[in-house]
Design a protein around this motif. Structure first.
Motif, PDB file in Angstrom:
ATOM      1  N   MET A 179      -1.967  11.048  -2.297  1.00  0.00           N
ATOM      2  CA  MET A 179      -1.330  10.094  -1.381  1.00  0.00           C
ATOM      3  C   MET A 179      -2.374   9.524  -0.428  1.00  0.00           C
ATOM      4  O   MET A 179      -3.166  10.253   0.127  1.00  0.00           O
ATOM      5  CB  MET A 179      -0.240  10.849  -0.604  1.00  0.00           C
ATOM      6  CG  MET A 179       0.737   9.956   0.083  1.00  0.00           C
ATOM      7  SD  MET A 179       1.649   8.874  -1.033  1.00  0.00           S
ATOM      8  CE  MET A 179       2.347  10.088  -2.167  1.00  0.00           C
ATOM      9  N   ASP A 214       5.986  -2.844  -0.573  1.00  0.00           N
ATOM     10  CA  ASP A 214       6.632  -1.534  -0.654  1.00  0.00           C
ATOM     11  C   ASP A 214       7.974  -1.676   0.065  1.00  0.00           C
ATOM     12  O   ASP A 214       8.008  -1.639   1.290  1.00  0.00           O
ATOM     13  CB  ASP A 214       5.708  -0.507   0.021  1.00  0.00           C
ATOM     14  CG  ASP A 214       6.348   0.860   0.128  1.00  0.00           C
ATOM     15  OD1 ASP A 214       7.578   0.981  -0.075  1.00  0.00           O
ATOM     16  OD2 ASP A 214       5.618   1.821   0.438  1.00  0.00           O
ATOM     17  N   GLY A 229       8.887   1.034   2.497  1.00  0.00           N
ATOM     18  CA  GLY A 229       7.964   1.004   3.623  1.00  0.00           C
ATOM     19  C   GLY A 229       8.283  -0.148   4.550  1.00  0.00           C
ATOM     20  O   GLY A 229       8.334   0.008   5.776  1.00  0.00           O
ATOM     21  N   TRP A 242       3.528   2.810   6.423  1.00  0.00           N
ATOM     22  CA  TRP A 242       3.302   1.521   5.748  1.00  0.00           C
ATOM     23  C   TRP A 242       3.395   0.433   6.801  1.00  0.00           C
ATOM     24  O   TRP A 242       4.214   0.507   7.718  1.00  0.00           O
ATOM     25  CB  TRP A 242       4.375   1.302   4.675  1.00  0.00           C
ATOM     26  CG  TRP A 242       4.128   0.030   3.893  1.00  0.00           C
ATOM     27  CD1 TRP A 242       3.423  -0.083   2.731  1.00  0.00           C
ATOM     28  CD2 TRP A 242       4.557  -1.294   4.238  1.00  0.00           C
ATOM     29  NE1 TRP A 242       3.372  -1.382   2.329  1.00  0.00           N
ATOM     30  CE2 TRP A 242       4.060  -2.165   3.237  1.00  0.00           C
ATOM     31  CE3 TRP A 242       5.303  -1.843   5.292  1.00  0.00           C
ATOM     32  CZ2 TRP A 242       4.294  -3.537   3.257  1.00  0.00           C
ATOM     33  CZ3 TRP A 242       5.520  -3.211   5.320  1.00  0.00           C
ATOM     34  CH2 TRP A 242       5.026  -4.046   4.307  1.00  0.00           C
ATOM     35  N   ASP A 274       4.718  10.080   3.189  1.00  0.00           N
ATOM     36  CA  ASP A 274       5.735   9.676   2.224  1.00  0.00           C
ATOM     37  C   ASP A 274       6.689  10.824   1.903  1.00  0.00           C
ATOM     38  O   ASP A 274       7.711  10.626   1.262  1.00  0.00           O
ATOM     39  CB  ASP A 274       5.071   9.167   0.943  1.00  0.00           C
ATOM     40  CG  ASP A 274       4.345   7.852   1.207  1.00  0.00           C
ATOM     41  OD1 ASP A 274       4.491   7.339   2.336  1.00  0.00           O
ATOM     42  OD2 ASP A 274       3.637   7.365   0.324  1.00  0.00           O
TER      43      ASP A 274
END
Lengths: 336, 101, 271
Positions: free
Chosen positions: A1, A18, A21, A40, B72
């Motif tokens: 990542m 994204d 995001g 993001w 994430d």
């Protein structure tokens, strides 16, 4: 990542959209929350920030020069100490801001390159010279005063590292404006020559200080987007008005006049009116035709280039020590 | 993953600085700086981040040596405690008004 | 003295203002001694102040700034104290004395040169000041002892800073090593002068520290660092010196002119 910054570095093309995001970013901005480096973010948001934060950092670093000019000649030891501490603070503030910009993926070296090659901008105000001691007062009172008006709202900027750097900077800067005011106050109440020195200096710095807030809103195309992103909280003209309202009564305390015959209290607006500024002059300096643009950059370039051998030496020494300790570690393992 | 802003190409690497403001308190993240090695990093940190009496102790660590949780995976990492209010004293209301509880 | 006025004691973070406020007048001899230490610190601060915005890296701008500010603080304390003896102020002493009236060591007035030369000067003076102040804390003069008590901790950091850089420059690259050796060569001739006793110091007994007593410790500590840096103690020239008697090298005049120019242009003014 990878972080947005790392992704960006490995591939300079536009980031793939994204959707999750983007939705998260929009939510954060709508809720007036902070965006952090690992989130993001739209490419344009990141670019705007890198530009703004690095310009801000460059301004601090270049801004050391006009005041540094008087460290060796400060007229009392107390003033010398204060001035030295202030210029040193500016180096610190530049460092805090470069760190904040670096979280967006641009290393400090690159930003320095952009500065000394003339590619990056910094606040035009520092392209004016400081021929007299009173300029130390005017810079503190007017230039730092304007900077503080700009900076206080930035403590709530949407990008976390920038906002945090600004909190630290605003805290440390609270003395900068006051010391400038004090310098002018002593001059204004001093001998006739000192008073004249103060007035002449304020006459020179008044208009450039007002221009620090940027062009009028109508001519400032990027402002709206920055405000939508919660990077900027108030428009250029709003901040300029706030500044004028602040300095008019302060000038009275100083016993100095501001070089604008149109300054007048407007009962209806609840603000001081003031005259138009010479924006041609602003764009001239911005384009590199100010009194000290070349001097400022040359000085920065020289310091950077003449420091190269020192930076290389320290890096070489660190590497040498690392190799030595690695060797010692291996020998220890083998002995065991 | 490491912290944002690290870059292997810089001659002087980036360091994160943690400052203990007074005895009895934890070291808190103060910011970052560049230094050729740990010895200089801790000195630069002293000069940069404790000019106004802000500290009694300093940690520095190479930014590349910090491992950060994956942004994430925020859900997987940080969802679990939500809804478990019984971990907090404020969940227990029946003892209200009883002293020393 | 009333309870409200400040009383000098070790452990306080002594400032020039507090010394003036306390108003404890030194004797002429003590004042002349304070003047020496004050001038050392003042001229060094003046030289170091030039580096701000010119250092090899921004972090070093801040570091040298801190050292300059420490030295300026020591200078202000010593000069404020000395000034009391003559009903003057620190600024009278800093700005309105002529070159032969300054009694600093010649080392501190040497030009900055490159970063290595500045580090060489720092290395020598901070080890000297540390050895001096660490003994001056036991001075029978309470004000000198209190100034030294604050200064010794700060100077301890200065010698560490200089030591770190001597090691890095000496063992870094070929170029940095060449420059470090050259820098030490330029500054070392002024070492000898620092350790000379004279009548003033001898007349002061336990108020002052005899410079000659510092030499062994100075040689031992700097020798250890130089050995680690694989450097030789420079040999050759020994400057004639005379800074304590107001004799200065040619570099001093222009520096002093720059420092005093504004104050002297407005002798009646306060700032």
């Amino acid at each position: 990542m990878a972080t947005a910054a790392q992704r960006k570095r490995s591939d300079d093309a536009e980031l793939p959209e994204d959707p999750a995001g983007r939705a998260h970013f929009d939510e954060l901005i709508a809720a007036d929350q902070r965006v952090e480096p690992t989130d993001w973010m739209p490419d344009a948001y990141r670019k705007t920030l890198v530009r703004q934060v690095s310009q801000h950092a460059h301004s601090e670093i270049i801004g050391m020069q006009p005041e540094g000019n008087w460290i060796t000649r400060a007229p009392s030891l107390k003033r010398k100490a204060i001035l030295m501490a202030k210029v040193q603070d500016e180096a610190g503030h530049g460092l805090y801001l470069y760190s904040a910009a670096q979280t967006l993926g641009t290393p400090r070296d690159k930003m320095t390159e952009d500065l000394i090659s003339g590619k990056a901008k910094y606040s035009s105000i520092f392209n004016y010279p400081t021929p007299t001691w009173a300029d130390m007062g005017s810079i503190g009172w007017l230039v730092d005063g304007a900077a503080i008006c700009n900076q206080v709202p930035l403590c709530r900027a949407s990008y976390g590292p920038y906002a945090r750097a600004m909190v630290r900077i605003c805290k440390e800067e609270s003395f900068h404006q006051r010391q400038g005011f004090e310098i002018l106050l002593h001059l204004s109440r001093g001998t006739k020559e000192q008073h004249e020195m103060a007035q002449e200096s304020v006459n020179r710095w008044y208009a450039p200080a007002l221009m620090m807030f940027g062009p009028p809103d109508a001519d400032s195309p990027n402002s709206a987007q920055s405000m939508a992103w919660n990077i900027k909280r108030f428009s250029n003209d709003e901040l300029r008005q706030r500044f004028v309202d602040m300095i008019v009564p302060q000038a009275e305390v100083l016993g100095l006049t501001l070089p604008d015959p149109d300054i007048k209290w407007n009962e209806e607006r609840g603000h001081y009116d003031f005259g138009d500024l010479d924006w041609d002059e602003f764009y001239e300096v911005l384009k590199g035709r100010g009194p000290a643009n070349a001097i400022r950059l040359e000085r920065r370039r020289t310091a950077h280039e003449e420091g190269a051998w020192v930076r290389e030496a320290a890096a070489a020494y660190a590497e040498r020590r690392r190799v030595e300790s690695e060797k010692a570690r291996l020998e220890k393992v083998q002995a065991a | 993953m490491s912290t944002p802003g690290t870059n292997d190409t810089e001659p002087w690497p980036l360091w994160e600085v943690f400052v203990r403001s007074s005895r009895g308190l934890s070291h808190l993240h103060a910011g970052s700086l560049h230094a050729p090695d740990a010895e200089m990093a801790v000195r630069n940190a002293r000069d940069l981040y404790t000019r106004r009496n802000e500290g009694v102790s300093i940690w520095v660590v190479r930014s590349t040596d910090i491992t950060t949780s994956d942004p994430d995976a925020k859900g997987a990492f940080f969802e679990s405690p939500r809804g478990k209010e019984y971990r907090h004293a404020s969940y227990y209301t029946e003892s209200e008004g009883v002293k020393h509880l | 003295m009333s309870d409200q006025t400040f009383r000098i004691s070790a452990g306080e973070a002594l400032t020039a203002e507090k010394i003036t406020e306390a108003g404890e007048k030194p004797t002429e001899a003590v004042a002349n001694y304070a003047l020496r230490l004050g001038d050392d610190a003042l001229i060094l601060a003046q030289r170091l102040g030039w580096w701000i915005a010119r250092a090899p890296e921004l972090e070093e701008d801040v570091a040298l700034g801190n050292i300059a500010l420490d030295q300026l603080g020591h200078a202000r304390s010593f000069l404020s104290y000395a000034a009391l003896a003559w009903d003057k102020t620190e600024d009278d002493l800093a700005y309105f004395r002529h070159e032969p009236e300054f009694v600093n060591l010649q080392l501190v007035e040497q030009p900055n040169g490159d970063f290595a030369a500045t580090i060489a000067r720092q290395f020598i003076i901070s080890h000297f000041q540390f050895e001096l102040y660490r003994r001056l804390v036991d001075s029978t003069d309470a004000t000198l002892a209190a100034i030294a008590a604050k200064a010794v901790k700060e100077v301890d950091y200065h010698r560490d800073h200089a030591t770190q850089w001597v090691l890095r420059l000496a063992l870094g690259t070929e170029e940095s090593r060449r420059r470090m050796i050259a820098g030490l060569g330029v500054m070392w001739p002024y070492v000898d002068e620092m350790f000379r006793d004279d009548e003033l110091v001898e007349s002061l007994g336990d108020v002052a520290v005899r410079p000659s007593l510092l030499r062994d410790d100075f040689d031992a500590v700097t020798g250890t660092v130089l050995a680690e840096a694989e450097l030789e103690v420079p040999e050759g020239f020994v400057a004639r010196g005379g800074g304590r008697d107001g004799i200065h090298t040619e570099f001093f005049g222009p520096m002093l002119a720059e420092m005093q120019v504004l104050a002297r242009a407005h002798p009646e003014a306060t700032w």
